[in-house]
Scaffold this motif. Structure first.
Motif, PDB file in Angstrom:
ATOM      1  N   ILE A 131       5.719  -8.442   3.243  1.00 58.10           N
ATOM      2  CA  ILE A 131       4.810  -7.112   2.909  1.00 58.10           C
ATOM      3  C   ILE A 131       5.433  -6.005   3.569  1.00 58.10           C
ATOM      4  O   ILE A 131       5.540  -6.068   4.934  1.00 58.10           O
ATOM      5  CB  ILE A 131       3.455  -7.214   3.035  1.00 58.10           C
ATOM      6  CG1 ILE A 131       3.041  -8.258   2.041  1.00 58.10           C
ATOM      7  CG2 ILE A 131       2.928  -5.942   2.516  1.00 58.10           C
ATOM      8  CD1 ILE A 131       1.360  -8.781   2.456  1.00 58.10           C
ATOM      9  N   PHE A 132       6.127  -4.917   2.762  1.00 55.39           N
ATOM     10  CA  PHE A 132       6.344  -3.637   3.714  1.00 55.39           C
ATOM     11  C   PHE A 132       5.402  -2.543   3.208  1.00 55.39           C
ATOM     12  O   PHE A 132       5.082  -2.525   2.110  1.00 55.39           O
ATOM     13  CB  PHE A 132       8.057  -3.116   3.362  1.00 55.39           C
ATOM     14  CG  PHE A 132       8.954  -4.143   3.972  1.00 55.39           C
ATOM     15  CD1 PHE A 132       9.519  -3.864   5.055  1.00 55.39           C
ATOM     16  CD2 PHE A 132       9.286  -5.151   3.053  1.00 55.39           C
ATOM     17  CE1 PHE A 132      10.588  -4.698   5.673  1.00 55.39           C
ATOM     18  CE2 PHE A 132      10.409  -5.921   3.547  1.00 55.39           C
ATOM     19  CZ  PHE A 132      11.008  -5.723   4.874  1.00 55.39           C
ATOM     20  N   ALA A 133       5.057  -1.949   4.153  1.00 53.29           N
ATOM     21  CA  ALA A 133       3.808  -0.895   4.037  1.00 53.29           C
ATOM     22  C   ALA A 133       4.459   0.417   4.186  1.00 53.29           C
ATOM     23  O   ALA A 133       4.689   0.976   5.334  1.00 53.29           O
ATOM     24  CB  ALA A 133       2.622  -1.192   5.030  1.00 53.29           C
ATOM     25  N   GLY A 134       4.406   1.218   3.131  1.00 54.88           N
ATOM     26  CA  GLY A 134       4.657   2.791   3.332  1.00 54.88           C
ATOM     27  C   GLY A 134       3.314   3.550   3.544  1.00 54.88           C
ATOM     28  O   GLY A 134       2.362   2.913   4.016  1.00 54.88           O
ATOM     29  N   PRO A 135       3.241   4.808   3.346  1.00 55.60           N
ATOM     30  CA  PRO A 135       2.111   5.575   3.649  1.00 55.60           C
ATOM     31  C   PRO A 135       1.001   5.347   2.551  1.00 55.60           C
ATOM     32  O   PRO A 135       1.186   4.721   1.502  1.00 55.60           O
ATOM     33  CB  PRO A 135       2.725   7.037   3.277  1.00 55.60           C
ATOM     34  CG  PRO A 135       3.741   6.951   2.504  1.00 55.60           C
ATOM     35  CD  PRO A 135       4.568   5.594   2.928  1.00 55.60           C
ATOM     36  N   GLU A 136      -0.153   5.542   3.262  1.00 57.25           N
ATOM     37  CA  GLU A 136      -1.583   5.218   2.518  1.00 57.25           C
ATOM     38  C   GLU A 136      -2.606   6.179   2.812  1.00 57.25           C
ATOM     39  O   GLU A 136      -2.457   6.584   3.904  1.00 57.25           O
ATOM     40  CB  GLU A 136      -1.882   3.640   2.640  1.00 57.25           C
ATOM     41  CG  GLU A 136      -2.067   3.364   4.005  1.00 57.25           C
ATOM     42  CD  GLU A 136      -2.605   2.215   4.398  1.00 57.25           C
ATOM     43  OE1 GLU A 136      -3.880   1.730   4.070  1.00 57.25           O
ATOM     44  OE2 GLU A 136      -1.746   1.366   4.729  1.00 57.25           O
ATOM     45  N   CYS A 137      -3.750   6.481   1.839  1.00 61.25           N
ATOM     46  CA  CYS A 137      -4.405   6.956   2.438  1.00 61.25           C
ATOM     47  C   CYS A 137      -5.913   7.029   1.489  1.00 61.25           C
ATOM     48  O   CYS A 137      -5.720   6.743   0.201  1.00 61.25           O
ATOM     49  CB  CYS A 137      -4.120   8.553   2.642  1.00 61.25           C
ATOM     50  SG  CYS A 137      -4.231   9.515   1.277  1.00 61.25           S
ATOM     51  N   TYR A 138      -7.079   7.445   1.724  1.00 60.57           N
ATOM     52  CA  TYR A 138      -7.988   7.723   0.853  1.00 60.57           C
ATOM     53  C   TYR A 138      -7.884   8.952   0.227  1.00 60.57           C
ATOM     54  O   TYR A 138      -7.397   9.963   0.606  1.00 60.57           O
ATOM     55  CB  TYR A 138      -9.377   7.727   1.829  1.00 60.57           C
ATOM     56  CG  TYR A 138     -10.822   8.120   0.950  1.00 60.57           C
ATOM     57  CD1 TYR A 138     -11.364   7.423   0.050  1.00 60.57           C
ATOM     58  CD2 TYR A 138     -11.258   9.501   1.165  1.00 60.57           C
ATOM     59  CE1 TYR A 138     -12.442   7.862  -0.529  1.00 60.57           C
ATOM     60  CE2 TYR A 138     -12.101   9.762   0.379  1.00 60.57           C
ATOM     61  CZ  TYR A 138     -12.993   8.848  -0.313  1.00 60.57           C
ATOM     62  OH  TYR A 138     -13.988   9.639  -1.190  1.00 60.57           O
ATOM     63  N   ILE A 139      -8.461   8.874  -1.039  1.00 57.49           N
ATOM     64  CA  ILE A 139      -8.193   9.944  -1.803  1.00 57.49           C
ATOM     65  C   ILE A 139      -9.560  10.487  -2.617  1.00 57.49           C
ATOM     66  O   ILE A 139     -10.353   9.846  -3.314  1.00 57.49           O
ATOM     67  CB  ILE A 139      -7.263   9.828  -3.326  1.00 57.49           C
ATOM     68  CG1 ILE A 139      -5.843   9.558  -2.757  1.00 57.49           C
ATOM     69  CG2 ILE A 139      -7.309  10.901  -4.126  1.00 57.49           C
ATOM     70  CD1 ILE A 139      -5.296  10.673  -2.248  1.00 57.49           C
ATOM     71  N   SER A 140     -10.037  11.695  -2.050  1.00 53.83           N
ATOM     72  CA  SER A 140     -11.196  12.142  -2.247  1.00 53.83           C
ATOM     73  C   SER A 140     -11.404  12.703  -3.595  1.00 53.83           C
ATOM     74  O   SER A 140     -10.362  13.511  -4.047  1.00 53.83           O
ATOM     75  CB  SER A 140     -11.782  13.170  -1.211  1.00 53.83           C
ATOM     76  OG  SER A 140     -12.835  13.777  -1.836  1.00 53.83           O
ATOM     77  N   PRO A 141     -12.218  12.701  -4.531  1.00 55.65           N
ATOM     78  CA  PRO A 141     -12.314  13.242  -5.848  1.00 55.65           C
ATOM     79  C   PRO A 141     -12.351  14.764  -5.602  1.00 55.65           C
ATOM     80  O   PRO A 141     -12.068  15.423  -6.613  1.00 55.65           O
ATOM     81  CB  PRO A 141     -13.748  12.963  -6.527  1.00 55.65           C
ATOM     82  CG  PRO A 141     -13.940  11.336  -5.841  1.00 55.65           C
ATOM     83  CD  PRO A 141     -13.275  11.765  -4.329  1.00 55.65           C
ATOM     84  N   SER A 142     -12.700  15.332  -4.431  1.00 55.35           N
ATOM     85  CA  SER A 142     -12.543  16.612  -4.201  1.00 55.35           C
ATOM     86  C   SER A 142     -11.190  17.309  -4.338  1.00 55.35           C
ATOM     87  O   SER A 142     -11.101  18.523  -4.533  1.00 55.35           O
ATOM     88  CB  SER A 142     -13.100  17.062  -2.794  1.00 55.35           C
ATOM     89  OG  SER A 142     -12.310  16.689  -1.923  1.00 55.35           O
ATOM     90  N   ILE A 143     -10.195  16.491  -4.259  1.00 56.19           N
ATOM     91  CA  ILE A 143      -8.700  17.060  -4.371  1.00 56.19           C
ATOM     92  C   ILE A 143      -8.316  17.197  -5.775  1.00 56.19           C
ATOM     93  O   ILE A 143      -7.513  18.063  -6.069  1.00 56.19           O
ATOM     94  CB  ILE A 143      -8.054  16.384  -3.618  1.00 56.19           C
ATOM     95  CG1 ILE A 143      -7.614  15.050  -4.419  1.00 56.19           C
ATOM     96  CG2 ILE A 143      -8.163  16.320  -1.957  1.00 56.19           C
ATOM     97  CD1 ILE A 143      -6.165  14.456  -3.876  1.00 56.19           C
ATOM     98  N   TYR A 144      -9.117  16.686  -6.979  1.00 57.65           N
ATOM     99  CA  TYR A 144      -8.649  16.772  -8.102  1.00 57.65           C
ATOM    100  C   TYR A 144      -9.092  18.329  -8.890  1.00 57.65           C
ATOM    101  O   TYR A 144     -10.357  18.429  -8.582  1.00 57.65           O
ATOM    102  CB  TYR A 144      -8.984  15.380  -8.916  1.00 57.65           C
ATOM    103  CG  TYR A 144      -8.289  14.238  -8.430  1.00 57.65           C
ATOM    104  CD1 TYR A 144      -6.971  14.088  -8.499  1.00 57.65           C
ATOM    105  CD2 TYR A 144      -9.100  13.123  -8.084  1.00 57.65           C
ATOM    106  CE1 TYR A 144      -6.357  12.973  -8.157  1.00 57.65           C
ATOM    107  CE2 TYR A 144      -8.522  11.893  -7.717  1.00 57.65           C
ATOM    108  CZ  TYR A 144      -7.049  11.770  -7.567  1.00 57.65           C
ATOM    109  OH  TYR A 144      -6.369  10.764  -7.357  1.00 57.65           O
ATOM    110  N   SER A 145      -8.614  18.457  -9.790  1.00 57.28           N
ATOM    111  CA  SER A 145      -9.418  19.445 -10.851  1.00 57.28           C
ATOM    112  C   SER A 145      -9.957  18.930 -11.668  1.00 57.28           C
ATOM    113  O   SER A 145     -10.763  19.748 -12.381  1.00 57.28           O
ATOM    114  CB  SER A 145      -8.092  20.337 -11.204  1.00 57.28           C
ATOM    115  OG  SER A 145      -7.221  19.584 -12.384  1.00 57.28           O
ATOM    116  N   THR A 146     -10.159  17.587 -12.188  1.00 60.61           N
ATOM    117  CA  THR A 146     -10.679  16.954 -13.062  1.00 60.61           C
ATOM    118  C   THR A 146     -11.716  16.042 -12.470  1.00 60.61           C
ATOM    119  O   THR A 146     -11.452  15.499 -11.246  1.00 60.61           O
ATOM    120  CB  THR A 146      -9.973  16.224 -14.205  1.00 60.61           C
ATOM    121  OG1 THR A 146      -8.988  15.318 -13.242  1.00 60.61           O
ATOM    122  CG2 THR A 146      -9.057  17.329 -14.974  1.00 60.61           C
ATOM    123  N   THR A 147     -12.846  15.584 -13.153  1.00 59.86           N
ATOM    124  CA  THR A 147     -13.880  14.747 -12.424  1.00 59.86           C
ATOM    125  C   THR A 147     -13.056  13.262 -12.344  1.00 59.86           C
ATOM    126  O   THR A 147     -12.441  12.623 -13.425  1.00 59.86           O
ATOM    127  CB  THR A 147     -14.992  14.651 -13.201  1.00 59.86           C
ATOM    128  OG1 THR A 147     -15.568  15.919 -13.515  1.00 59.86           O
ATOM    129  CG2 THR A 147     -16.121  13.607 -12.904  1.00 59.86           C
TER     130      THR A 147
END
Length: 195
Positions: free
Chosen positions: A72-88
């Motif tokens: 397994i090779f791991a690249g970048p990762e992160c939590y994505i908050s709904p607050s960054i989106y323009s849609t729900t």
């Protein structure tokens, strides 16, 4: 269907780029129904991966004799908050991973091992090349008896690129921006906490 098709990237060139950019692999093999796991930098060369392992590592014996191995090779990762989106949306986690399977065999030549260690150091020092591992380095020669070289022939490739591809283009772009921001911030925060 799982995993969702839009989160799979079967482009081998993309997977090779992950391997070259994030060469520290999680190497998994099985002995007597028990997984053995080691983290090793691997260098990609023409459909194969080249690596080195300490002879005292319990996994070293499994990296010989045409055994199966999973990587397994791991690249970048992160939590994505709904607050960054323009849609729900709902909260999610974005990531880049490459899963490989292959057959491993030992390379017994001390000369090949020595050259491989020099070549790997050169690769890992790029692009600045602030250090060169010289072939006449006495510490290098002294340690060759404690390191084993192996190569893995890749038999199966799987790219897992979950990057909000199923969202509208502006939200996908926002998720990309968040991935960059979060990884930069996380590294800084983590290092500040432990040093």
């Amino acid at each position: 269907m799982y995993p969702p098709k839009q989160h799979q990237d079967n482009n081998i060139d993309h997977m090779i780029e992950v391997i070259k950019t994030y060469p520290l692999a999680t190497v998994i093999s099985v002995k007597d129904h028990h997984p053995l796991i080691t983290h090793l930098p691997l260098v990609y060369e023409d459909g194969k991966l080249i690596g080195h392992i300490d002879i005292y590592n319990p996994q070293a014996e499994l990296l010989k004799g045409d055994n199966d191995v999973t990587l397994i090779f791991a690249g970048p990762e992160c939590y994505i908050s709904p607050s960054i989106y323009s849609t729900t949306q709902l909260p999610t986690w974005n990531y880049i991973k490459v899963h490989l399977k292959g057959k491993v065999r030992a390379i017994e030549s001390k000369a090949a091992l020595k050259q491989s260690l020099i070549t790997m150091t050169e690769f890992l020092e790029a692009p600045d090349h602030k250090y060169t591992l010289e072939s006449d380095n006495p510490r290098l020669d002294k340690n060759l008896d404690y390191i084993e070289m192996f190569e893995i022939t890749i038999t199966d490739w799987e790219g897992k690129f979950k990057l909000s591809q199923d969202k509208k283009p502006s939200d996908t772009k926002a998720a990309r921006k968040e991935l960059i921001r979060a990884n930069t911030q996380s590294i800084t925060h983590f290092l500040d906490q432990i040093f």
